[in-house]
Design a protein around this motif. Sequence first.
Motif, PDB file in Angstrom:
ATOM      1  N   HIS A   1      29.234  13.374  19.924  1.00  0.00           N
ATOM      2  CA  HIS A   1      30.147  12.896  20.965  1.00  0.00           C
ATOM      3  C   HIS A   1      30.325  13.900  22.105  1.00  0.00           C
ATOM      4  O   HIS A   1      30.771  13.533  23.185  1.00  0.00           O
ATOM      5  CB  HIS A   1      31.521  12.597  20.375  1.00  0.00           C
ATOM      6  CG  HIS A   1      31.530  11.459  19.411  1.00  0.00           C
ATOM      7  ND1 HIS A   1      31.131  10.197  19.765  1.00  0.00           N
ATOM      8  CD2 HIS A   1      31.883  11.406  18.095  1.00  0.00           C
ATOM      9  CE1 HIS A   1      31.245   9.393  18.709  1.00  0.00           C
ATOM     10  NE2 HIS A   1      31.699  10.108  17.693  1.00  0.00           N
ATOM     11  N   ARG A   2      29.981  15.151  21.858  1.00  0.00           N
ATOM     12  CA  ARG A   2      30.276  16.194  22.820  1.00  0.00           C
ATOM     13  C   ARG A   2      29.603  16.009  24.182  1.00  0.00           C
ATOM     14  O   ARG A   2      30.255  16.212  25.210  1.00  0.00           O
ATOM     15  CB  ARG A   2      29.921  17.554  22.214  1.00  0.00           C
ATOM     16  CG  ARG A   2      30.708  18.664  22.822  1.00  0.00           C
ATOM     17  CD  ARG A   2      31.147  19.714  21.849  1.00  0.00           C
ATOM     18  NE  ARG A   2      32.436  19.515  21.219  1.00  0.00           N
ATOM     19  CZ  ARG A   2      33.589  19.482  21.841  1.00  0.00           C
ATOM     20  NH1 ARG A   2      33.639  19.557  23.149  1.00  0.00           N
ATOM     21  NH2 ARG A   2      34.704  19.348  21.191  1.00  0.00           N
ATOM     22  N   PRO A   3      28.327  15.578  24.273  1.00  0.00           N
ATOM     23  CA  PRO A   3      27.703  15.452  25.605  1.00  0.00           C
ATOM     24  C   PRO A   3      28.435  14.497  26.542  1.00  0.00           C
ATOM     25  O   PRO A   3      28.728  14.845  27.690  1.00  0.00           O
ATOM     26  CB  PRO A   3      26.284  14.977  25.280  1.00  0.00           C
ATOM     27  CG  PRO A   3      26.012  15.519  23.914  1.00  0.00           C
ATOM     28  CD  PRO A   3      27.331  15.405  23.191  1.00  0.00           C
ATOM     29  N   TRP A   4      28.762  13.275  26.074  1.00  0.00           N
ATOM     30  CA  TRP A   4      29.430  12.337  26.973  1.00  0.00           C
ATOM     31  C   TRP A   4      30.870  12.772  27.245  1.00  0.00           C
ATOM     32  O   TRP A   4      31.376  12.603  28.364  1.00  0.00           O
ATOM     33  CB  TRP A   4      29.395  10.904  26.435  1.00  0.00           C
ATOM     34  CG  TRP A   4      30.172  10.622  25.187  1.00  0.00           C
ATOM     35  CD1 TRP A   4      29.684  10.486  23.921  1.00  0.00           C
ATOM     36  CD2 TRP A   4      31.597  10.419  25.071  1.00  0.00           C
ATOM     37  NE1 TRP A   4      30.693  10.230  23.026  1.00  0.00           N
ATOM     38  CE2 TRP A   4      31.878  10.173  23.708  1.00  0.00           C
ATOM     39  CE3 TRP A   4      32.646  10.427  25.976  1.00  0.00           C
ATOM     40  CZ2 TRP A   4      33.171   9.944  23.228  1.00  0.00           C
ATOM     41  CZ3 TRP A   4      33.942  10.191  25.519  1.00  0.00           C
ATOM     42  CH2 TRP A   4      34.185   9.954  24.150  1.00  0.00           C
ATOM     43  N   ALA A   5      31.544  13.351  26.238  1.00  0.00           N
ATOM     44  CA  ALA A   5      32.937  13.766  26.439  1.00  0.00           C
ATOM     45  C   ALA A   5      33.026  14.919  27.434  1.00  0.00           C
ATOM     46  O   ALA A   5      33.914  14.936  28.302  1.00  0.00           O
ATOM     47  CB  ALA A   5      33.561  14.165  25.103  1.00  0.00           C
ATOM     48  N   GLU A   6      32.119  15.871  27.347  1.00  0.00           N
ATOM     49  CA  GLU A   6      32.141  16.996  28.277  1.00  0.00           C
ATOM     50  C   GLU A   6      31.773  16.560  29.693  1.00  0.00           C
ATOM     51  O   GLU A   6      32.358  17.047  30.666  1.00  0.00           O
ATOM     52  CB  GLU A   6      31.218  18.100  27.773  1.00  0.00           C
ATOM     53  CG  GLU A   6      31.769  18.795  26.532  1.00  0.00           C
ATOM     54  CD  GLU A   6      30.857  19.886  26.009  1.00  0.00           C
ATOM     55  OE1 GLU A   6      29.699  19.995  26.504  1.00  0.00           O
ATOM     56  OE2 GLU A   6      31.284  20.630  25.105  1.00  0.00           O
ATOM     57  N   ALA A   7      30.833  15.627  29.814  1.00  0.00           N
ATOM     58  CA  ALA A   7      30.485  15.103  31.137  1.00  0.00           C
ATOM     59  C   ALA A   7      31.663  14.347  31.746  1.00  0.00           C
ATOM     60  O   ALA A   7      31.949  14.466  32.953  1.00  0.00           O
ATOM     61  CB  ALA A   7      29.262  14.202  31.031  1.00  0.00           C
ATOM     62  N   TRP A   8      32.341  13.566  30.929  1.00  0.00           N
ATOM     63  CA  TRP A   8      33.537  12.834  31.382  1.00  0.00           C
ATOM     64  C   TRP A   8      34.611  13.802  31.859  1.00  0.00           C
ATOM     65  O   TRP A   8      35.183  13.643  32.942  1.00  0.00           O
ATOM     66  CB  TRP A   8      34.052  11.972  30.229  1.00  0.00           C
ATOM     67  CG  TRP A   8      35.398  11.372  30.392  1.00  0.00           C
ATOM     68  CD1 TRP A   8      35.848  10.595  31.421  1.00  0.00           C
ATOM     69  CD2 TRP A   8      36.499  11.502  29.475  1.00  0.00           C
ATOM     70  NE1 TRP A   8      37.147  10.215  31.201  1.00  0.00           N
ATOM     71  CE2 TRP A   8      37.573  10.753  30.012  1.00  0.00           C
ATOM     72  CE3 TRP A   8      36.669  12.131  28.253  1.00  0.00           C
ATOM     73  CZ2 TRP A   8      38.806  10.649  29.373  1.00  0.00           C
ATOM     74  CZ3 TRP A   8      37.892  12.036  27.605  1.00  0.00           C
ATOM     75  CH2 TRP A   8      38.946  11.306  28.173  1.00  0.00           C
ATOM     76  N   GLN A   9      34.884  14.854  31.084  1.00  0.00           N
ATOM     77  CA  GLN A   9      35.894  15.823  31.458  1.00  0.00           C
ATOM     78  C   GLN A   9      35.505  16.603  32.723  1.00  0.00           C
ATOM     79  O   GLN A   9      36.348  16.907  33.564  1.00  0.00           O
ATOM     80  CB  GLN A   9      36.165  16.783  30.305  1.00  0.00           C
ATOM     81  CG  GLN A   9      37.204  16.271  29.347  1.00  0.00           C
ATOM     82  CD  GLN A   9      38.553  16.052  30.024  1.00  0.00           C
ATOM     83  OE1 GLN A   9      39.197  17.003  30.474  1.00  0.00           O
ATOM     84  NE2 GLN A   9      38.998  14.812  30.123  1.00  0.00           N
ATOM     85  N   ALA A  10      34.222  16.904  32.858  1.00  0.00           N
ATOM     86  CA  ALA A  10      33.769  17.603  34.067  1.00  0.00           C
ATOM     87  C   ALA A  10      34.067  16.778  35.309  1.00  0.00           C
ATOM     88  O   ALA A  10      34.505  17.315  36.342  1.00  0.00           O
ATOM     89  CB  ALA A  10      32.271  17.906  33.966  1.00  0.00           C
ATOM     90  N   ASP A  11      33.885  15.471  35.210  1.00  0.00           N
ATOM     91  CA  ASP A  11      34.168  14.594  36.347  1.00  0.00           C
ATOM     92  C   ASP A  11      35.668  14.516  36.620  1.00  0.00           C
ATOM     93  O   ASP A  11      36.105  14.627  37.780  1.00  0.00           O
ATOM     94  CB  ASP A  11      33.600  13.200  36.058  1.00  0.00           C
ATOM     95  CG  ASP A  11      33.870  12.233  37.189  1.00  0.00           C
ATOM     96  OD1 ASP A  11      33.374  12.467  38.310  1.00  0.00           O
ATOM     97  OD2 ASP A  11      34.586  11.229  36.970  1.00  0.00           O
ATOM     98  N   VAL A  12      36.478  14.328  35.576  1.00  0.00           N
ATOM     99  CA  VAL A  12      37.935  14.271  35.735  1.00  0.00           C
ATOM    100  C   VAL A  12      38.450  15.550  36.386  1.00  0.00           C
ATOM    101  O   VAL A  12      39.251  15.521  37.339  1.00  0.00           O
ATOM    102  CB  VAL A  12      38.616  14.055  34.367  1.00  0.00           C
ATOM    103  CG1 VAL A  12      40.133  14.251  34.471  1.00  0.00           C
ATOM    104  CG2 VAL A  12      38.301  12.662  33.817  1.00  0.00           C
TER     105      VAL A  12
END
Length: 204
Positions: free
Chosen positions: A29-40
């Motif tokens: 789950h880490r790749p999509w979650a970290e990409a999401w947080q980077a955008d936020v």
Amino acid sequence: MRDPESLRDQHKRRLAWMPWLYFALKARHRPWAEAWQADVQARLVAQETVQLGEGCFIAPDAAIFGEPGRSVVLGDRCAIAAQAFLHGPLTLGSEVSINAGARLDGGRKGLMVGDGTRIASGAALYAFDHGLGPDRAIKDQPVRSRGIRIGQDVWIGANAGVTDGVTIGDHAVVAMGAVVTRDVPDWAIVAGVPAVVVGDRRTR
């Protein structure tokens, strides 16, 4: 069959309300979650006077407002949950968690929170206050600000309040629903309205 995109959206909502789960995510789950947080976080930093440490989690609907002279500064691995309200000047140390619906306003003098402190859902910390003089209406009263200082490793319980001018010492605990109107010593456990010392963590 469940829609993977819908599941991921629900997972994001879960993380927003329970951000401690973000730091325990499995590797898949880490790749999509970290990409999401980077955008936020990129959008937040572009819009507000905010500095974020490494590895933070910010719920998309957290209301974080900083401006020149009233910045918001987060240390590494801080977590800001859904519907939290943060207004600078405000400085959080590392690994501070602000849970859902908590409200922190630095007034003019600022609000500082030490490393590892936990602020539970619905807690309210306001580093300003209004006058009460009988010579004018409440809406016309002057506003003062002395600032709030919260130590390291402090736990502020759900729906607790901390008033302007208060210092809470390291390792202290503020009980659920307490209203802190005076300084709290290191290691003290306080409860009630107004809050008084009812124990010491070292003797529990």
